[in-house]
Design an enzyme around this catalytic site. Structure first.
Site, PDB file in Angstrom:
ATOM      1  N   TYR A   1       7.775   6.581  -5.679  1.00 41.31           N
ATOM      2  CA  TYR A   1       6.394   6.567  -5.204  1.00 41.31           C
ATOM      3  C   TYR A   1       5.516   5.831  -6.222  1.00 41.31           C
ATOM      4  CZ  TYR A   1       8.200   9.876  -1.782  1.00 41.31           C
ATOM      5  OH  TYR A   1       8.931  10.453  -0.769  1.00 41.31           O
TER       6      TYR A   1
ATOM      7  N   PRO B   1       9.261  21.422  -4.001  1.00 43.33           N
ATOM      8  CA  PRO B   1       8.557  20.607  -2.998  1.00 43.33           C
ATOM      9  C   PRO B   1       9.554  19.988  -2.025  1.00 43.33           C
ATOM     10  CG  PRO B   1       7.733  20.135  -5.202  1.00 43.33           C
ATOM     11  CD  PRO B   1       8.940  21.005  -5.382  1.00 43.33           C
TER      12      PRO B   1
ATOM     13  N   ARG C   1       6.677  15.649 -11.899  1.00 47.77           N
ATOM     14  CA  ARG C   1       8.055  15.365 -11.477  1.00 47.77           C
ATOM     15  C   ARG C   1       8.376  13.914 -11.786  1.00 47.77           C
ATOM     16  NH1 ARG C   1      11.706  17.001  -6.308  1.00 47.77           N
ATOM     17  NH2 ARG C   1      11.544  18.958  -7.452  1.00 47.77           N
TER      18      ARG C   1
ATOM     19  N   GLN D   1       1.804  19.818  -5.004  1.00 48.00           N
ATOM     20  CA  GLN D   1       2.250  18.558  -5.596  1.00 48.00           C
ATOM     21  C   GLN D   1       1.392  17.433  -5.027  1.00 48.00           C
ATOM     22  OE1 GLN D   1       5.851  16.055  -4.571  1.00 48.00           O
ATOM     23  NE2 GLN D   1       6.651  17.011  -6.447  1.00 48.00           N
TER      24      GLN D   1
END
Length: 769
Positions: free
Chosen positions: A586, A427, A634, A504
């Site tokens: 995030y 990604p 991830r 993703q």
């Protein structure tokens, strides 16, 4: 010059010899605390390449050493009742006493003064006594000189986890031999090799924990040796183990290896005579490298060679010569110490690899330092590697052949999805969507990489809602228009290539509402910012970023619903694979890291609590995602900040996510905090993947500074990861894998039909080269 070497080990003796050869008018004195023929330890090892360097520096001495050494090319690895032998490694073994005696004799021959049985307690007194222009501190691993000036040299000494004892035996090993034996206390390993006629070195090593469980710390020296004799009796053929450290009592013969790194190697002093005299660290006083890569003696001898050459190149200008010495040698030592660290950690964690098949265990051991790669093994022993490639391909379901395919090209099956090889397009943020809708740009970008040979093409982080975006250019999948646009991309990949495509999904959290990556990265939009949420009310960039609000349980439930809705949209859009973004600071990552989660409720505090919300998202997504399609997550395996997530925790995180429904963990790191201090290097995140896979028993994707097919082969073949995700190499070259295959002459990769002519041309060019 008047030169004094404090310490008569290989570094001091060899430097003294070379400086006397360079200029016979130099007065060189080597001061040693022991008697001429006293030494502790047994055989030392260095490579053919080191001997070549010695021949250039002093052919006479090198010839004498050559006449005395034992040479072998093979490595034997004994593990779980098997012996795996590979060749082409090129080692030299020689008795430490024999090496020192050769150097002593050669020094005396050329006029170096050797002073024995003299303990130097004050380097400045020695400098005055001999009117020294240059002092060499070659006084070993416990250097008193280094300690005296530690505020200048700034040593970093790390006592490693294993205990080891350096023994000898009359049992002769015809290869460099690794023995692994497990009993009720744990794993013990041996490094054994012949170093002279009738004698072999026999180093026994185990973790501190196992050593204590076995009670060796309470044993006499004799009982501890008897314990080892019994454990390794199957390989000793009735021979005894011998110690030569009578000056030590009890368990003191077992030591922990100290890894030494110094910031500076040169310190200028002014003895009472007023002359400026540099004190220079050399050999173990300056640096150490673990015996498992046999580089201590190599480093010492090559230090001596480089300092001699540096002084010659600068016409005797000490300041320039010494600066050049440290500049050049520190780089080479850094490389070797990195390799030694990798090797050390492998042997400290044998239990991590105990479930590997003996074939893969041997491959893992041979490539542990990252200095020996897959293709380097082919150069050393092509037949051995061919046999291993055949074995590995069979484990992947490939029918055996005389021309086995390399590990990078073996298929990998997860649930109902089979990937044609082990390379993933990672990604990668593009910032080119409009209102979350992808365009022809994304079709060309992702489609070209699917045509280029990667088995799985992953989209960049795709937002589950408008306020989940990091930037205005981030794609989304929360409405029909976006699903239709994504479907055009997935249909192209499915119809025109044999690759799979994954998406993703993520929520930017406190890193949202920022400018595109090529603008002011991580800075808020100049206008029309949207509200942000996070685990805690902490901005990403203090005094710059927006202040997010702390999520409550009602908001969490709503976000879980958004993830589920986006998951269903992803299925409708035709994606084969789904990944959740739970790293890089995030939203999901902000709950996991203690740096960003300072809650006092059930979602903060312990790791179990910090994982509560991310695991709830994983379970909900897994239930909504078709059972035949894989789900990966991830993570940032470390935050690279003190007090943040550690790799130890990452193993537990990976296990918890796997139990919650994640099929694989995509092992990245960092970006959780702007205070991060990452340590970059080739494949620098792969050790984290290795730990999660082999300690946590969780399939993993390795990512980070993986740049060539040789590295991918090494990672996959050693069992450090199941798949490798590449970003920058595929940004630079969408057909990276095809070009790598052509460069290395591999015929087994399938090229799209329109490109077949180009493949043939590339293969022919490779053969011509």
């Amino acid at each position: 010059m008047n030169i004094v070497c404090i310490g008569g080990g290989p570094a001091g003796l060899y430097f003294g010899l070379l400086m006397k050869l360079q200029n016979p008018q130099n007065r060189v004195v080597v001061v040693e605390r022991n008697r001429p023929y006293d030494t502790f330890g047994w055989g030392v090892v260095f490579s053919d390449a080191t001997l070549s360097n010695l021949r250039k520096a002093d052919p006479v001495c090198a010839e004498t050493i050559s006449a005395e050494f034992s040479h072998w090319d093979d490595i034997d690895i004994h593990f779980k009742g098997t012996c795996n032998r590979s060749g082409g490694h090129g080692f030299i073994g020689i008795g430490r006493k024999k090496l020192l005696n050769i150097l002593q004799d050669r020094c005396l021959e050329v006029g170096v003064e050797l002073v024995f049985e003299t303990l130097v307690t004050d380097d400045q007194e020695i400098a005055l006594q001999y009117d020294a222009d240059l002092l060499i501190a070659s006084d070993g691993i416990n250097s008193a000189v280094r300690t005296r000036y530690e505020n200048v040299f700034k040593p970093d000494i790390d006592q490693r986890r294993c205990r080891f004892v350096w023994l000898g035996t009359k049992k002769i090993f015809d290869a460099f031999t690794f023995l692994f034996a497990e009993n009720e206390h744990g794993w013990f390993q041996v490094h054994a090799y012949q170093f002279e006629k009738g004698l072999s070195t026999f180093i026994v090593e185990t973790t501190e924990e196992t050593w204590l469980k076995a009670g060796i710390d309470q044993m006499s020296q004799e009982d501890g040796i008897a314990y080892c004799e019994k454990l390794f009796a199957p390989w000793l053929d009735g021979e005894k183990l011998i110690a030569n450290a009578a000056h030590l009592r009890g368990a003191a013969i077992w030591i922990r290896f100290p890894r030494v790194i110094c910031d500076n190697w040169v310190h200028w002093t002014t003895p009472s005579n007023g002359k400026d005299v540099p004190v220079v660290l050399m050999g173990d006083a300056a640096h150490t490298a673990h015996f498992s890569i046999g580089s201590g003696t190599k480093l010492a001898l090559e230090d001596a060679i480089e300092l001699c050459e540096s002084l010659k190149a600068t016409n005797g200008d000490l300041r320039k010569g010494l600066a050049h010495y440290q500049k050049v040698r520190s780089v080479e030592v850094f490389k070797i110490q990195n390799a030694a660290r990798n090797s050390t950690e492998w042997f400290e964690n044998v239990s991590r690899y105990e479930n590997l098949a003996p074939e893969q265990f041997a491959y893992s051991l041979l490539t542990r330092s990252q200095r020996i790669s897959h293709e380097n093994l082919r150069t050393r022993d092509a037949n051995w590697l061919k046999t291993y490639e055949q074995w590995f391909a069979q484990q992947s379901g490939v029918i055996s052949s005389d021309n086995p395919i390399p590990p990078i090209l073996t298929p990998y099956r997860l649930r109902d999805i089979e990937l044609k090889n082990r390379v993933i397009a990672s990604p990668t943020m593009l910032y080119c969507a409009t209102n979350g809708v992808v365009s022809d740009f994304h079709l060309v970008h992702l489609g070209s990489r699917a045509l280029g040979g990667a088995s799985l093409i992953m989209t960049e982080m795709t937002a589950i809602a408008p306020d989940a975006r990091a930037t205005l250019g981030c794609p989304g999948i929360w409405n029909d228009e976006q699903v239709i646009a994504w479907k055009a991309v997935t249909q192209f990949v499915h119809q025109k290539t044999d690759a799979k495509i994954g998406i993703q999904l993520g929520h930017a959290g406190r890193r949202g509402s920022t400018q595109r990556g090529w603008e002011k990265e991580n800075y808020p939009l100049e206008k029309d910012n949207w509200p942000l949420v996070s685990a805690s009310a902490l901005p990403y960039l203090p005094d710059v970023s927006q202040m997010p609000s702390e999520l409550n349980e009602k908001q969490m439930a709503a976000i879980i619903d958004q993830f589920v809705a986006a998951t269903r949209c992803a299925d409708s859009a035709g994606f084969d694979w789904l990944e959740l973004q739970a790293g890089h600071g995030y939203l999901l990552s902000s709950f996991i890291s203690p740096l960003t989660n300072q809650r006092t409720d059930n979602y903060g505090g312990t790791l179990e609590n910090r994982l509560r919300f991310p695991l709830a998202v994983i379970r909900a997504v897994r239930n909504a995602w078709p059972q035949g399609k894989p789900l990966s997550v991830r993570i940032s395996a470390t935050d690279w900040v003190d007090g943040g997530t550690t790799v130890d925790e990452a193993v537990l995180i990976g296990q918890a996510m796997h139990q919650a429904g994640a099929d694989m963990i995509d092992c990245s790191s960092g970006e959780v905090s702007p205070l991060q201090q990452p340590v970059y290097g080739r494949m620098y995140q792969t050790p984290m993947a290795d730990r999660i896979r082999n300690e946590g028993s969780v399939p993993v994707i390795a990512v980070g500074a993986i740049t060539d097919a040789d590295q991918v082969n090494s990672i996959i073949a050693s069992g450090r990861a199941d798949l490798c995700a590449l970003s920058r190499p595929l940004l630079a070259d969408p057909a990276w894998l095809l070009h790598e295959c052509a460069r290395l002459g591999w015929n087994s990769v399938s090229w799209p039909a329109p490109y077949e002519y180009g493949r043939q041309q590339l293969l022919q060019q490779s053969k011509n080269r």
